[in-house]
Design a protein around this motif. Structure first.
Motif, PDB file in Angstrom:
ATOM      1  N   TYR A  68      -5.248   5.916   1.802  1.00 55.89           N
ATOM      2  CA  TYR A  68      -4.252   4.991   1.265  1.00 55.89           C
ATOM      3  C   TYR A  68      -4.863   4.132   0.164  1.00 55.89           C
ATOM      4  CZ  TYR A  68      -1.979   6.034   5.757  1.00 55.89           C
ATOM      5  OH  TYR A  68      -1.412   6.650   6.849  1.00 55.89           O
ATOM      6  N   LEU A  69      -4.011   3.705  -0.767  1.00 55.47           N
ATOM      7  CA  LEU A  69      -4.381   2.738  -1.793  1.00 55.47           C
ATOM      8  C   LEU A  69      -3.684   1.419  -1.482  1.00 55.47           C
ATOM      9  CD1 LEU A  69      -5.890   2.507  -4.594  1.00 55.47           C
ATOM     10  CD2 LEU A  69      -3.599   2.612  -5.594  1.00 55.47           C
ATOM     11  N   LEU A  70      -4.442   0.341  -1.449  1.00 59.58           N
ATOM     12  CA  LEU A  70      -3.917  -0.987  -1.146  1.00 59.58           C
ATOM     13  C   LEU A  70      -4.085  -1.890  -2.360  1.00 59.58           C
ATOM     14  CD1 LEU A  70      -2.972  -3.305   0.784  1.00 59.58           C
ATOM     15  CD2 LEU A  70      -5.370  -3.554   1.454  1.00 59.58           C
ATOM     16  N   LEU A  71      -3.002  -2.506  -2.825  1.00 57.89           N
ATOM     17  CA  LEU A  71      -3.029  -3.486  -3.916  1.00 57.89           C
ATOM     18  C   LEU A  71      -2.839  -4.867  -3.307  1.00 57.89           C
ATOM     19  CD1 LEU A  71      -0.696  -1.676  -6.495  1.00 57.89           C
ATOM     20  CD2 LEU A  71      -3.184  -1.477  -6.242  1.00 57.89           C
ATOM     21  N   PHE A 118       0.832  -1.202   0.000  1.00 61.97           N
ATOM     22  CA  PHE A 118       0.000   0.000   0.000  1.00 61.97           C
ATOM     23  C   PHE A 118       0.867   1.252   0.000  1.00 61.97           C
ATOM     24  CE2 PHE A 118       1.069  -0.402   4.395  1.00 61.97           C
ATOM     25  CZ  PHE A 118       0.897   0.840   4.995  1.00 61.97           C
ATOM     26  N   GLN A 119       0.196   2.391  -0.213  1.00 58.76           N
ATOM     27  CA  GLN A 119       0.868   3.668  -0.231  1.00 58.76           C
ATOM     28  C   GLN A 119      -0.134   4.767   0.086  1.00 58.76           C
ATOM     29  OE1 GLN A 119       2.910   6.752  -3.397  1.00 58.76           O
ATOM     30  NE2 GLN A 119       3.179   4.572  -3.819  1.00 58.76           N
ATOM     31  N   GLU A 120       0.329   5.839   0.705  1.00 61.09           N
ATOM     32  CA  GLU A 120      -0.547   6.961   1.034  1.00 61.09           C
ATOM     33  C   GLU A 120      -0.696   7.881  -0.173  1.00 61.09           C
ATOM     34  OE1 GLU A 120      -1.171  10.316   4.553  1.00 61.09           O
ATOM     35  OE2 GLU A 120       0.755   9.266   4.342  1.00 61.09           O
ATOM     36  N   PHE A 121      -1.937   8.292  -0.445  1.00 62.25           N
ATOM     37  CA  PHE A 121      -2.178   9.294  -1.481  1.00 62.25           C
ATOM     38  C   PHE A 121      -1.551  10.624  -1.073  1.00 62.25           C
ATOM     39  CE2 PHE A 121      -5.875   6.500  -2.428  1.00 62.25           C
ATOM     40  CZ  PHE A 121      -5.685   6.344  -3.790  1.00 62.25           C
ATOM     41  N   LYS A 159     -10.689  -0.894   5.765  1.00 61.79           N
ATOM     42  CA  LYS A 159     -10.603  -1.299   4.360  1.00 61.79           C
ATOM     43  C   LYS A 159     -11.952  -1.193   3.655  1.00 61.79           C
ATOM     44  CE  LYS A 159      -8.406  -5.056   3.273  1.00 61.79           C
ATOM     45  NZ  LYS A 159      -7.981  -6.475   3.268  1.00 61.79           N
ATOM     46  N   GLU A 160     -11.889  -0.773   2.393  1.00 58.99           N
ATOM     47  CA  GLU A 160     -13.064  -0.773   1.529  1.00 58.99           C
ATOM     48  C   GLU A 160     -12.654  -1.285   0.153  1.00 58.99           C
ATOM     49  OE1 GLU A 160     -16.646   2.154  -0.045  1.00 58.99           O
ATOM     50  OE2 GLU A 160     -14.721   3.050   0.535  1.00 58.99           O
ATOM     51  N   GLY A 192      -9.378   0.785  -0.723  1.00 60.17           N
ATOM     52  CA  GLY A 192      -9.067   2.062  -0.115  1.00 60.17           C
ATOM     53  C   GLY A 192      -8.952   1.873   1.386  1.00 60.17           C
ATOM     54  N   LEU A 193      -8.037   2.591   2.002  1.00 52.81           N
ATOM     55  CA  LEU A 193      -7.862   2.546   3.452  1.00 52.81           C
ATOM     56  C   LEU A 193      -8.069   3.944   4.022  1.00 52.81           C
ATOM     57  CD1 LEU A 193      -4.574   0.419   3.756  1.00 52.81           C
ATOM     58  CD2 LEU A 193      -6.916  -0.404   3.953  1.00 52.81           C
ATOM     59  N   SER A 194      -8.835   4.023   5.093  1.00 54.72           N
ATOM     60  CA  SER A 194      -9.028   5.298   5.769  1.00 54.72           C
ATOM     61  C   SER A 194      -7.808   5.613   6.633  1.00 54.72           C
ATOM     62  CB  SER A 194     -10.276   5.241   6.644  1.00 54.72           C
ATOM     63  OG  SER A 194     -10.059   4.359   7.744  1.00 54.72           O
TER      64      SER A 194
END
Length: 337
Positions: free
Chosen positions: A164-167, A86-89, A135-136, A128-130
């Protein structure tokens, strides 16, 4: 002059908002180390920076390197776990806003790690992570079994503020098994998709069957692993409904199928400016879901139709768009007088 400079700065900040660092997954190819800026998520082993590890030699689709992830069945380590990063936007995605992205995906049938073969296709799930790491699930690729890079265009519409974006690599079915996925060239389109991007053509194999899944309300929520999203609910007073479809823009070769719930009511229809109509009897006891399934995305993605729906008294029109990885739908409710 000062006011002009101020406007330029605000515009730049807005455009940059939903970008990520190192979206091309550049880094020194290394086993069990993800590319710079990408952080290992979960309890499984680390993704790898490729090429060069585990008999993976494929060149990157963009730049010099990319990331590989596996999902594990039985293995020497981390059995039955799956890799993610993952990584933060730079700035969060806003709730109920739609953002347009693309990503290049492939599969390597020669992938071998720790004497175990990971030669089965899996899928990519995007979450997506808050800020509190809730998680969503926002998008799934479906089965990635092609060995050449293909670009997947997808939309993210979070229902929470997403930091955050999680792959995540994940299985297509159970029981869990060993599989791999290759990932490169994540792109964000702040003004929507370009007119003529590289796009994924559907497999040339003739589709002989469609597979559906339903949600807890009994509504279709995926067709052949493509997520189905309801775009609108329409209400009519009579259950004999006429549907009319045509190409929403210039003719570009869009081919579609339409499903009423799990029944195909229009199959592999080539869209033109000429309007095509058909009439169906709908169920008045529950919502009827009409889903647009794209067989290609024509010359200009996505696959888009104009749809006119009428019960003989009331007419309603909307535009639906679908991709090779997701489907749009409209729910139709009959409230007989």
């Amino acid at each position: 002059m000062q006011r002009f400079i101020f406007i330029i700065i605000i515009w730049t900040s807005s455009v940059q908002a939903q970008y990520l660092n190192n979206p091309s997954f550049e880094g020194r190819p290394t086993t069990a180390v993800p590319p710079s800026e990408w952080i290992v998520y979960g309890q499984a082993s680390s993704p790898d920076t490729q090429p060069g590890s585990w008999q993976v030699s494929k060149e990157a689709s963009h730049g010099n390197s990319y990331i590989s992830m596996v999902a594990r069945g039985y293995s020497i380590i981390d059995s039955y776990l799956w890799e993610a990063c993952f990584q933060e936007f730079r700035q969060p995605l806003l709730s109920n806003q739609t953002y347009h992205y693309s990503i290049d995906l492939a599969f390597d049938p020669h992938f071998t790690a720790d004497t175990f073969s990971f030669n089965n296709p899996i899928q990519l799930r995007v979450y997506g992570l808050s800020a509190t790491m809730e998680k969503e699930l926002l998008w799934t690729s479906g089965k990635v079994a092609h060995t050449e890079w293909q670009s997947y265009f997808f939309e993210l519409t979070p229902t929470q503020l997403t930091n955050y974006l999680l792959l995540e690599a994940y299985y297509l079915e159970m029981p869990k098994y060993n599989g791999n996925i290759l990932i490169d060239n994540l792109q964000y389109y702040p003004e929507g998709y370009p007119e003529e991007p590289i796009f994924v053509e559907e497999d040339t194999v003739v589709q002989s069957a469609y597979y559906f899944s339903v949600n807890q309300d009994g509504q279709i929520d995926s067709i052949n692993s493509r997520s189905v999203k309801n775009r609108r609910t329409m209400t009519f007073s009579a259950n004999e409904i006429t549907f009319t479809v045509w190409d929403n823009q210039s003719f570009d070769g869009d081919t579609i199928s339409l499903f009423l719930d799990n029944k195909c009511v229009l199959e592999k229809h080539l869209l033109t400016k000429e309007k095509h109509s058909f009439t169906l009897q709908l169920d008045s006891t529950s919502a009827n879901r009409l889903t647009l399934y794209a067989h290609n995305v024509g010359k200009i993605p996505p696959n888009t139709i104009s749809l006119l729906v009428s019960d003989g008294t009331t007419k309603k029109r909307l535009v639906l768009s679908s991709y090779l990885t997701s489907c749009s739908a409209v729910d139709i409710v009959i409230e007989e007088e």
